[in-house]
Design an enzyme around this catalytic site. Structure first.
Site, short mmCIF file in Angstrom:
data_model
loop_
_atom_site.label_atom_id
_atom_site.label_comp_id
_atom_site.label_asym_id
_atom_site.label_seq_id
_atom_site.Cartn_x
_atom_site.Cartn_y
_atom_site.Cartn_z
N LYS A 192 0.86 -1.19 0.00
CA LYS A 192 0.00 0.00 0.00
C LYS A 192 0.89 1.23 0.00
CE LYS A 192 -3.79 1.88 2.91
NZ LYS A 192 -4.65 1.56 4.07
N SER A 228 -9.37 1.44 3.47
CA SER A 228 -8.61 2.22 2.51
C SER A 228 -7.58 1.39 1.72
CB SER A 228 -7.88 3.35 3.24
OG SER A 228 -6.97 2.81 4.19
N SER A 243 -9.59 -0.93 7.53
CA SER A 243 -9.06 -0.72 6.16
C SER A 243 -8.34 -1.92 5.57
CB SER A 243 -8.13 0.50 6.15
OG SER A 243 -8.85 1.68 6.32
#
Lengths: 465, 69
Positions: free
Chosen positions: A80, A155, A179
């Site tokens: 990420k 996210s 997330s």
């Protein structure tokens, strides 16, 4: 060359050591899948092809020379884009950091490199892990491979997209209110938020220091267990890092659930009007299967879900505001609208409000621990629904369909495991919650559910075949 | 318990807090931010008045002895 796209991390490792495939072949195959599939899905903000091939060459050379770094040796992965990577742009999916190139690696990136992993690239996120899905950012939002008109959840959006589209087997996410587990639930993946302090957060851009957790998303429970084995452990440079021994996370994966006691906080989801029938039916089917397999599964009472959600939000917003205050004062319009609108309200939380939320955190953590004294784990849903469409996204803060934030507040390990598809063709999942630092039990139960549910037989999105 | 502050008072309070924090919310975003603020106030209200003096927050800390080198 053999088809490697559906090989587990363990199977890739076996093939590497048997000489059936090389790390460079694994990397080139993954890069080819990214080139073919990512243009419509937008999982990757940056593909680090040269780095991947260099990592893979090193992995092959070392194996040939008799140096074996363990189960991640030669295995492709992605990060990420809030994980710092030395010399590689790390943007947080934001205009504010679009040219930011860290000088050092995050602790996770260091560990994966030392374990012989092969970095494929950096993945889309909601801006600063809070604002999305958005179309007013420097990069487009990642799309759900099960149906690209639907969101992934956030996210850790790009992490979920890349795995569900079979570009990569494991990718790192972060979880402040869900997330990791949310995108895993909506994309049919396994996502674990380990115990607070289990994986170092050093070098990961913070959203809320006391709620942030690092963890992997992956295709299977075994993949996640192997990854956590590499990443768990004390880091003296992370103030929250725990000094607790790390057990063998794979040892219990095949033990089944016979004799285990599992509690179900049914009021969390059964009384929620947003819960769709398929999700309720899904967890009830899993409860029946667990009982058939020898577990005792009973409803348990926890404090009201609303109290967990309130504590989480009132802790998260002022911590996020403190991180972003200076930038919000100077360049608020450089943030995406969703991020800015969410973070600025943190300015309105008083010190007494924040302290009341921390008092609630103590009360709620004690309450979950009290229930877990009588049970090996808890079972609840991960999300109340399936992934919404882009044109009807939920407000994930005020009316979140995720059932994840309670365990960011309390710090307990929690993992989302897919259990089936709803009639609309989108995945539904359940969530397993363990005692602090007992990720091994979470993996054990998750592995059993993975097999009992028949998820092994579910075909991934057809376009990715 | 939901927060019962009237909308006008909530907006005035919000403007004051933003000014204190040095934040300028563009007019075009004001409605959305005020909605988020009202929702946050409801969350805060759930936690208000719940605890007595003996209920300590989770960040109360303890020290360990420091060894001399």
């Amino acid at each position: 060359m053999m088809d490697t796209q559906d090989l587990s991390i363990a199977a890739m490792g076996q093939a590497l050591r048997a000489g059936a495939v090389t790390a460079q072949q694994l990397a080139r195959a993954a890069l080819a899948r990214i080139a073919a599939r990512d243009p419509g899905l937008q999982a990757f903000l940056l593909v680090t092809e040269a780095r991947a091939l260099a990592d893979a060459r090193r992995a092959d050379d070392e194996l040939q020379a008799g140096r074996d770094r363990g189960p991640m040796h030669g295995i492709p992965y992605a990060l990420k884009d809030i994980y710092d990577t030395a010399g590689i742009r790390t943007t947080c999916h934001s205009k504010l950091r679009v040219d930011h190139v860290p000088q050092s690696d995050s602790a996770v990136a260091t560990k994966l490199t030392e374990a012989g992993g092969v970095l494929l690239g950096k993945l889309a996120t909601h801006e600063f892990a809070i604002g999305g899905p958005s179309f007013d950012l420097p990069f487009p939002p990642a799309r759900n491979p099960w149906n690209p008109e639907h969101i992934t959840g956030g996210s850790s959006s790009g992490s979920a997209t890349a795995i569900a589209a079979r570009m990569v087997r494991m990718a790192m996410g972060s979880d402040t209110g869900g997330s990791i587990r949310g995108p895993a639930a909506w994309c049919g993946l396994v996502g674990i938020k380990p115990t607070y302090g289990r994986i170092s957060r050093r070098g990961v851009f913070p959203l809320s220091w006391t709620l942030d957790h690092c963890g992997p998303l992956s295709r299977s429970v075994e993949d996640s267990a192997i990854t956590l084995q590499v990443l768990a452990g004390r880091d003296p440079e992370d103030p929250a890092s725990a000094d607790v021994p790390v057990p063998d996370y794979c040892a219990g994966l095949t033990l089944g659930v016979g004799g285990l006691r599992i509690g179900v906080p049914r009021a969390f989801f059964a009384t929620e009007s947003a819960a769709i029938p398929e999700v309720i039916a899904g967890i009830d089917r899993i409860i029946a299967l667990l009982r058939e397999a020898g577990a005792t599964v009973e409803d348990v009472a926890l404090p009201d879900y609303a109290l967990f959600a309130a504590a989480g939000r009132v802790i998260m917003m002022p911590e996020a505001f403190a991180i972003h205050q200076a930038d919000l004062q100077r360049r608020l319009l450089d943030y995406g609208e969703i991020s800015a609108n969410r973070i600025v309200v943190g300015a309105a939380v008083t010190a007494a409000d924040y302290i009341n939320a921390l008092r609630a955190r103590r009360e709620l953590t004690d309450a979950v621990n009290a229930v877990l004294r009588g049970y090996d784990a808890l079972l609840t849903v991960s999300a109340l629904n399936t992934a919404p469409r882009f044109d009807a996204p939920p407000d994930t803060l005020s009316a979140s369909p995720m059932q994840t934030i309670p365990f960011n507040v309390t710090g307990h390990p929690a993992m989302s495991v897919p259990v089936g598809l709803a009639p609309n063709g989108l995945p539904i999942s359940v969530q397993i919650v363990g005692r602090p630092f007992d990720e091994a039990m979470v993996f054990r139960i998750g592995s059993a559910i993975e097999h009992l549910s028949g998820w092994d037989e579910v075909k991934l999105p057809a376009f990715a075949a | 318990m939901a927060d019962t502050t009237p909308p006008e008072a909530l907006a005035a309070e919000f403007d004051c807090l933003m000014a204190r924090a040095g934040i300028t919310v563009p007019e075009s975003r004001r409605t959305a931010v005020l909605t988020a603020y009202a929702d946050l106030r409801n969350k805060i209200a759930l936690l208000h008045g719940r605890y007595g003096a003996a209920a300590e927050p989770s960040n109360v800390f303890r020290l360990s002895p420091v060894e001399s080198k």
